[in-house]
Design an enzyme around this catalytic site. Structure first.
Site, PDB file in Angstrom:
ATOM      1  N   GLY A  46       4.685 -58.439 -22.498  1.00 13.24           N
ATOM      2  CA  GLY A  46       3.586 -58.367 -21.515  1.00 13.24           C
ATOM      3  C   GLY A  46       3.403 -56.839 -21.294  1.00 13.24           C
ATOM      4  O   GLY A  46       4.217 -56.079 -21.261  1.00 13.24           O
ATOM      5  N   GLN A  50       0.008 -49.894 -16.457  1.00 17.78           N
ATOM      6  CA  GLN A  50       0.936 -49.205 -17.244  1.00 17.78           C
ATOM      7  C   GLN A  50       0.216 -48.143 -18.426  1.00 17.78           C
ATOM      8  O   GLN A  50       0.915 -47.323 -19.087  1.00 17.78           O
ATOM      9  CB  GLN A  50       1.829 -50.365 -18.077  1.00 17.78           C
ATOM     10  CG  GLN A  50       2.753 -50.913 -16.874  1.00 17.78           C
ATOM     11  CD  GLN A  50       3.283 -51.880 -17.925  1.00 17.78           C
ATOM     12  OE1 GLN A  50       3.079 -53.005 -18.212  1.00 17.78           O
ATOM     13  NE2 GLN A  50       4.583 -51.523 -18.094  1.00 17.78           N
ATOM     14  N   CYS A  63      11.301 -53.337 -18.741  1.00 17.66           N
ATOM     15  CA  CYS A  63       9.821 -53.014 -18.615  1.00 17.66           C
ATOM     16  C   CYS A  63       9.435 -51.656 -19.431  1.00 17.66           C
ATOM     17  O   CYS A  63      10.221 -50.856 -19.532  1.00 17.66           O
ATOM     18  CB  CYS A  63       9.616 -52.698 -17.025  1.00 17.66           C
ATOM     19  SG  CYS A  63       7.894 -52.339 -16.739  1.00 17.66           S
ATOM     20  N   LEU A  64       8.262 -51.912 -20.053  1.00 19.73           N
ATOM     21  CA  LEU A  64       8.194 -50.875 -21.085  1.00 19.73           C
ATOM     22  C   LEU A  64       7.852 -49.619 -20.183  1.00 19.73           C
ATOM     23  O   LEU A  64       7.893 -48.358 -20.707  1.00 19.73           O
ATOM     24  CB  LEU A  64       6.692 -51.054 -21.567  1.00 19.73           C
ATOM     25  CG  LEU A  64       6.965 -52.397 -22.631  1.00 19.73           C
ATOM     26  CD1 LEU A  64       5.443 -52.691 -23.371  1.00 19.73           C
ATOM     27  CD2 LEU A  64       7.785 -52.056 -23.777  1.00 19.73           C
ATOM     28  N   HIS A  67       6.544 -60.486 -13.088  1.00 19.75           N
ATOM     29  CA  HIS A  67       6.529 -59.430 -13.459  1.00 19.75           C
ATOM     30  C   HIS A  67       5.141 -58.652 -13.608  1.00 19.75           C
ATOM     31  O   HIS A  67       4.862 -57.584 -13.104  1.00 19.75           O
ATOM     32  CB  HIS A  67       7.429 -59.090 -14.814  1.00 19.75           C
ATOM     33  CG  HIS A  67       7.731 -58.007 -15.281  1.00 19.75           C
ATOM     34  ND1 HIS A  67       8.912 -57.275 -15.422  1.00 19.75           N
ATOM     35  CD2 HIS A  67       6.931 -56.752 -15.736  1.00 19.75           C
ATOM     36  CE1 HIS A  67       8.751 -55.879 -15.974  1.00 19.75           C
ATOM     37  NE2 HIS A  67       7.426 -55.769 -16.068  1.00 19.75           N
ATOM     38  N   GLU A  68       4.395 -59.213 -14.499  1.00 23.76           N
ATOM     39  CA  GLU A  68       2.990 -58.539 -14.626  1.00 23.76           C
ATOM     40  C   GLU A  68       2.157 -58.439 -13.494  1.00 23.76           C
ATOM     41  O   GLU A  68       1.585 -57.487 -13.232  1.00 23.76           O
ATOM     42  CB  GLU A  68       2.177 -59.216 -15.769  1.00 23.76           C
ATOM     43  CG  GLU A  68       2.962 -59.103 -17.094  1.00 23.76           C
ATOM     44  CD  GLU A  68       3.302 -57.780 -17.633  1.00 23.76           C
ATOM     45  OE1 GLU A  68       2.934 -56.760 -17.271  1.00 23.76           O
ATOM     46  OE2 GLU A  68       4.562 -57.596 -18.240  1.00 23.76           O
ATOM     47  N   HIS A  83       3.170 -55.683 -11.350  1.00 25.15           N
ATOM     48  CA  HIS A  83       2.405 -54.509 -11.610  1.00 25.15           C
ATOM     49  C   HIS A  83       1.172 -54.098 -11.029  1.00 25.15           C
ATOM     50  O   HIS A  83       0.749 -53.056 -10.654  1.00 25.15           O
ATOM     51  CB  HIS A  83       2.439 -54.592 -13.129  1.00 25.15           C
ATOM     52  CG  HIS A  83       3.399 -54.100 -13.958  1.00 25.15           C
ATOM     53  ND1 HIS A  83       3.923 -52.777 -13.788  1.00 25.15           N
ATOM     54  CD2 HIS A  83       4.196 -54.342 -15.062  1.00 25.15           C
ATOM     55  CE1 HIS A  83       5.149 -52.443 -14.664  1.00 25.15           C
ATOM     56  NE2 HIS A  83       5.092 -53.576 -15.235  1.00 25.15           N
TER      57      HIS A  83
HETATM   58 ZN   LIG Z   1       6.556 -54.014 -16.815  1.00 21.99          ZN
END
Ligand SMILES: [Zn+2]
Length: 169
Positions: A45, A50, A92-93, A134-135, A138
């Site tokens: 995701g 991000q 998470c990235l 999660h997304e 963000h």
């Molecule tokens: Zn994330």
């Protein structure tokens, strides 16, 4: 085109995003870049903040591009249902190298526009419900760290500050 992924501490990651008012060529380019960047990372995701864009757009693909039909493009998403609770390790990235058990709904449904502007409902349990939460977090300026309490959160924040001081964050 790949876009650089910003990390914890970048101001745009900690701010609520704005809805997309019109899906333009630029929006579609952003989505294509986000999908490419998510697959290259690799991740399941990615949300627009991000990659430094303060818009309510995210992409999810639990197969990381390996199976057709699993890519979800979500423009202006919002929850229509959330129920139950699961706790699993999550990463998470924007927080590379860190994972933690995060409480999330076990089932979730989100209403959003797809890249053509068609309204859709994406519904899932387990990992998909977790990814949706999660997304969407963000898009509200929240990282999984913000869902942790006390010492668990402090330990990770301290490690990040140390990495930052060493120029490795
Ligand atoms: Zn994330």
């Amino acid at each position: 085109m790949l876009r650089p992924i910003v990390r914890y501490g970048a101001p745009g990651l900690h701010t609520k995003t704005s809805p997309v008012s019109e899906i333009t060529e630029e929006t579609r380019r952003l989505i294509d870049d986000m999908v490419e960047t998510m697959y290259a990372a690799p991740g399941v995701g990615l949300a627009a903040p991000q990659v430094g864009v303060p818009l309510r757009v995210c992409v999810i693909d639990l197969s990381v591009g390996k199976r057709g039909g699993e890519l979800h493009v979500l423009i202006n998403p919002h929850f229509v249902e959330r129920e139950g609770m699961q706790i699993e390790d999550e990463g998470c990235l924007s927080l590379p190298g860190f994972t933690a058990g995060v409480p999330r709904p076990s089932r979730a449904a989100v209403r959003a526009l797809d890249r053509s502007g068609v309204e859709r409902v994406v519904e899932g349990t387990g990992l998909l419900a977790r990814a949706l939460q999660h997304e969407l977090d963000h898009l509200d300026g929240l990282l999984f760290l913000d869902r942790l309490r006390g010492i668990k959160r402090d330990i990770i924040v301290r490690k990040i500050r140390k990495l930052d001081r060493l120029g490795r964050w």
